[in-house]
Design an enzyme around this catalytic site. Structure first.
Site, PDB file in Angstrom:
ATOM      1  N   ASP A  60     -20.826  11.837 -18.949  1.00 54.64           N
ATOM      2  CA  ASP A  60     -20.791  13.279 -19.118  1.00 54.64           C
ATOM      3  C   ASP A  60     -22.232  13.716 -19.372  1.00 54.64           C
ATOM      4  O   ASP A  60     -23.085  12.892 -19.717  1.00 54.64           O
ATOM      5  CB  ASP A  60     -19.884  13.637 -20.304  1.00 54.64           C
ATOM      6  CG  ASP A  60     -19.842  15.129 -20.568  1.00 54.64           C
ATOM      7  OD1 ASP A  60     -19.724  15.914 -19.605  1.00 54.64           O
ATOM      8  OD2 ASP A  60     -19.945  15.515 -21.750  1.00 54.64           O
ATOM      9  N   ARG A  61     -22.518  15.004 -19.220  1.00 53.93           N
ATOM     10  CA  ARG A  61     -23.901  15.454 -19.424  1.00 53.93           C
ATOM     11  C   ARG A  61     -24.120  16.017 -20.829  1.00 53.93           C
ATOM     12  O   ARG A  61     -24.724  15.378 -21.672  1.00 53.93           O
ATOM     13  CB  ARG A  61     -24.276  16.498 -18.360  1.00 53.93           C
ATOM     14  CG  ARG A  61     -25.774  16.735 -18.265  1.00 53.93           C
ATOM     15  CD  ARG A  61     -26.107  17.951 -17.439  1.00 53.93           C
ATOM     16  NE  ARG A  61     -25.934  19.156 -18.246  1.00 53.93           N
ATOM     17  CZ  ARG A  61     -26.146  20.382 -17.807  1.00 53.93           C
ATOM     18  NH1 ARG A  61     -26.512  20.592 -16.558  1.00 53.93           N
ATOM     19  NH2 ARG A  61     -25.970  21.414 -18.608  1.00 53.93           N
ATOM     20  N   ASP A  62     -23.602  17.230 -21.077  1.00 54.30           N
ATOM     21  CA  ASP A  62     -23.848  17.909 -22.355  1.00 54.30           C
ATOM     22  C   ASP A  62     -23.218  17.149 -23.513  1.00 54.30           C
ATOM     23  O   ASP A  62     -22.022  16.873 -23.510  1.00 54.30           O
ATOM     24  CB  ASP A  62     -23.298  19.342 -22.305  1.00 54.30           C
ATOM     25  CG  ASP A  62     -23.927  20.168 -21.194  1.00 54.30           C
ATOM     26  OD1 ASP A  62     -25.103  19.933 -20.876  1.00 54.30           O
ATOM     27  OD2 ASP A  62     -23.242  21.041 -20.634  1.00 54.30           O
TER      28      ASP A  62
ATOM     29  N   THR B 142     -19.845  16.387 -14.681  1.00 56.71           N
ATOM     30  CA  THR B 142     -19.986  17.450 -15.671  1.00 56.71           C
ATOM     31  C   THR B 142     -19.265  18.736 -15.264  1.00 56.71           C
ATOM     32  O   THR B 142     -19.379  19.172 -14.115  1.00 56.71           O
ATOM     33  CB  THR B 142     -21.487  17.729 -15.944  1.00 56.71           C
ATOM     34  OG1 THR B 142     -21.627  18.779 -16.884  1.00 56.71           O
ATOM     35  CG2 THR B 142     -22.258  18.066 -14.677  1.00 56.71           C
ATOM     36  N   ASN B 143     -18.501  19.292 -16.191  1.00 52.83           N
ATOM     37  CA  ASN B 143     -17.904  20.613 -16.002  1.00 52.83           C
ATOM     38  C   ASN B 143     -18.988  21.653 -16.266  1.00 52.83           C
ATOM     39  O   ASN B 143     -19.659  21.584 -17.295  1.00 52.83           O
ATOM     40  CB  ASN B 143     -16.743  20.842 -16.983  1.00 52.83           C
ATOM     41  CG  ASN B 143     -15.531  20.001 -16.664  1.00 52.83           C
ATOM     42  OD1 ASN B 143     -15.344  19.537 -15.550  1.00 52.83           O
ATOM     43  ND2 ASN B 143     -14.679  19.804 -17.661  1.00 52.83           N
ATOM     44  N   GLN B 144     -19.135  22.625 -15.368  1.00 50.32           N
ATOM     45  CA  GLN B 144     -20.167  23.651 -15.512  1.00 50.32           C
ATOM     46  C   GLN B 144     -19.608  25.027 -15.146  1.00 50.32           C
ATOM     47  O   GLN B 144     -19.994  25.638 -14.153  1.00 50.32           O
ATOM     48  CB  GLN B 144     -21.385  23.298 -14.645  1.00 50.32           C
ATOM     49  CG  GLN B 144     -22.132  22.074 -15.102  1.00 50.32           C
ATOM     50  CD  GLN B 144     -22.788  22.247 -16.461  1.00 50.32           C
ATOM     51  OE1 GLN B 144     -23.236  23.325 -16.829  1.00 50.32           O
ATOM     52  NE2 GLN B 144     -22.840  21.157 -17.244  1.00 50.32           N
TER      53      GLN B 144
ATOM     54  N   ARG C 178     -12.109  19.782 -12.068  1.00 52.62           N
ATOM     55  CA  ARG C 178     -12.520  20.005 -13.457  1.00 52.62           C
ATOM     56  C   ARG C 178     -11.885  18.960 -14.377  1.00 52.62           C
ATOM     57  O   ARG C 178     -10.679  18.793 -14.409  1.00 52.62           O
ATOM     58  CB  ARG C 178     -12.099  21.424 -13.886  1.00 52.62           C
ATOM     59  CG  ARG C 178     -12.613  21.787 -15.248  1.00 52.62           C
ATOM     60  CD  ARG C 178     -12.311  23.241 -15.616  1.00 52.62           C
ATOM     61  NE  ARG C 178     -12.631  23.451 -17.005  1.00 52.62           N
ATOM     62  CZ  ARG C 178     -13.860  23.637 -17.483  1.00 52.62           C
ATOM     63  NH1 ARG C 178     -14.875  23.680 -16.656  1.00 52.62           N
ATOM     64  NH2 ARG C 178     -14.066  23.773 -18.771  1.00 52.62           N
ATOM     65  N   LYS C 179     -12.743  18.233 -15.103  1.00 56.36           N
ATOM     66  CA  LYS C 179     -12.206  17.255 -16.063  1.00 56.36           C
ATOM     67  C   LYS C 179     -11.289  17.982 -17.047  1.00 56.36           C
ATOM     68  O   LYS C 179     -11.619  19.088 -17.457  1.00 56.36           O
ATOM     69  CB  LYS C 179     -13.348  16.561 -16.827  1.00 56.36           C
ATOM     70  CG  LYS C 179     -14.198  15.645 -15.995  1.00 56.36           C
ATOM     71  CD  LYS C 179     -15.311  14.993 -16.805  1.00 56.36           C
ATOM     72  CE  LYS C 179     -16.331  16.017 -17.211  1.00 56.36           C
ATOM     73  NZ  LYS C 179     -17.471  15.496 -17.974  1.00 56.36           N
TER      74      LYS C 179
ATOM     75  N   ASP D 164     -18.142  13.037 -24.630  1.00 58.71           N
ATOM     76  CA  ASP D 164     -18.056  13.495 -26.020  1.00 58.71           C
ATOM     77  C   ASP D 164     -16.871  14.426 -26.247  1.00 58.71           C
ATOM     78  O   ASP D 164     -16.773  15.034 -27.313  1.00 58.71           O
ATOM     79  CB  ASP D 164     -19.363  14.182 -26.440  1.00 58.71           C
ATOM     80  CG  ASP D 164     -19.584  15.510 -25.738  1.00 58.71           C
ATOM     81  OD1 ASP D 164     -19.099  15.683 -24.594  1.00 58.71           O
ATOM     82  OD2 ASP D 164     -20.243  16.381 -26.328  1.00 58.71           O
TER      83      ASP D 164
END
Length: 192
Positions: free
Chosen positions: A13-15, A57-59, A107-108, A134
């Site tokens: 994941d990113r953020d 990543t969801n954005q 979308r996760k 996270d």
């Protein structure tokens, strides 16, 4: 216990895993993107272990018109360039711009981004993959694809994870990297 090698894939994941999360907001430009301490070193080391490294990543800031696809592409180019400069690599970044609650298959916690990765990289075996995130959505995404799941969180008793099963929990990516390297370096017990 896992002992990955070059036949394994790593999904990040990113953020909150790679960069510091902005609470109740989105990373909209490079100036707001701040790597979490130890991440560049960790991705470098993990890139040497895993055959493929992906970001999923969801954005939804894009669908909310807070940022554009181009804004996100600039951020991801910057992220990948910094990782490359320190010896690490990201093989591909997948993102979902869709709003939560729209039923998007990308979308996760839905598995669309993982399936896109598998289509582009057919050598991926989800049973030989690790998903690090996270949020509960990240872990459910990994569970649905039969991945080994790692939760990055300092919260010990969060309601979000009450009914979510994950394989391991660490406070940071660097802590996971250290644990993994220690396990890989352990000698197998000798059979007499």
């Amino acid at each position: 216990m896992i002992k990955p090698d070059k036949s394994w894939s790593l999904f990040l994941d990113r953020d909150g895993v790679i960069n510091k999360r902005i609470i109740n907001d989105y990373i909209k430009n490079v100036d707001e993107f701040c790597f979490i301490d130890g991440v560049l070193e960790s991705v470098n080391e993990l890139s040497k272990i895993f055959g493929k490294v992906f970001v999923v990543t969801n954005q939804q800031g894009i669908a909310k018109n807070i940022m554009t696809e181009n804004d996100l592409n600039v951020i991801h180019r910057f992220m990948c360039d910094q990782i490359n400069k320190t010896g690490g690599r990201i093989d591909r970044v997948y993102h979902c711009p869709d709003l939560e609650g729209t039923g998007s298959k990308d979308r996760k916690p839905e598995t669309g981004m993982g399936l896109k990765a598998k289509k582009e990289f057919p050598e991926i075996e989800f049973e030989k993959s690790v998903m690090i995130g996270d949020s509960a959505k990240d872990i459910v995404f990994g569970n649905r694809l039969n991945m080994f799941t790692v939760l990055i969180s300092d919260e010990q008793d969060s309601e979000e994870f009450k009914d979510i099963e994950y394989n391991e929990r660490f406070s940071s990516l660097i802590e996971f990297k250290n644990w993994l390297k220690k396990n890989i370096d352990k000698e197998q017990p000798k059979i007499l």
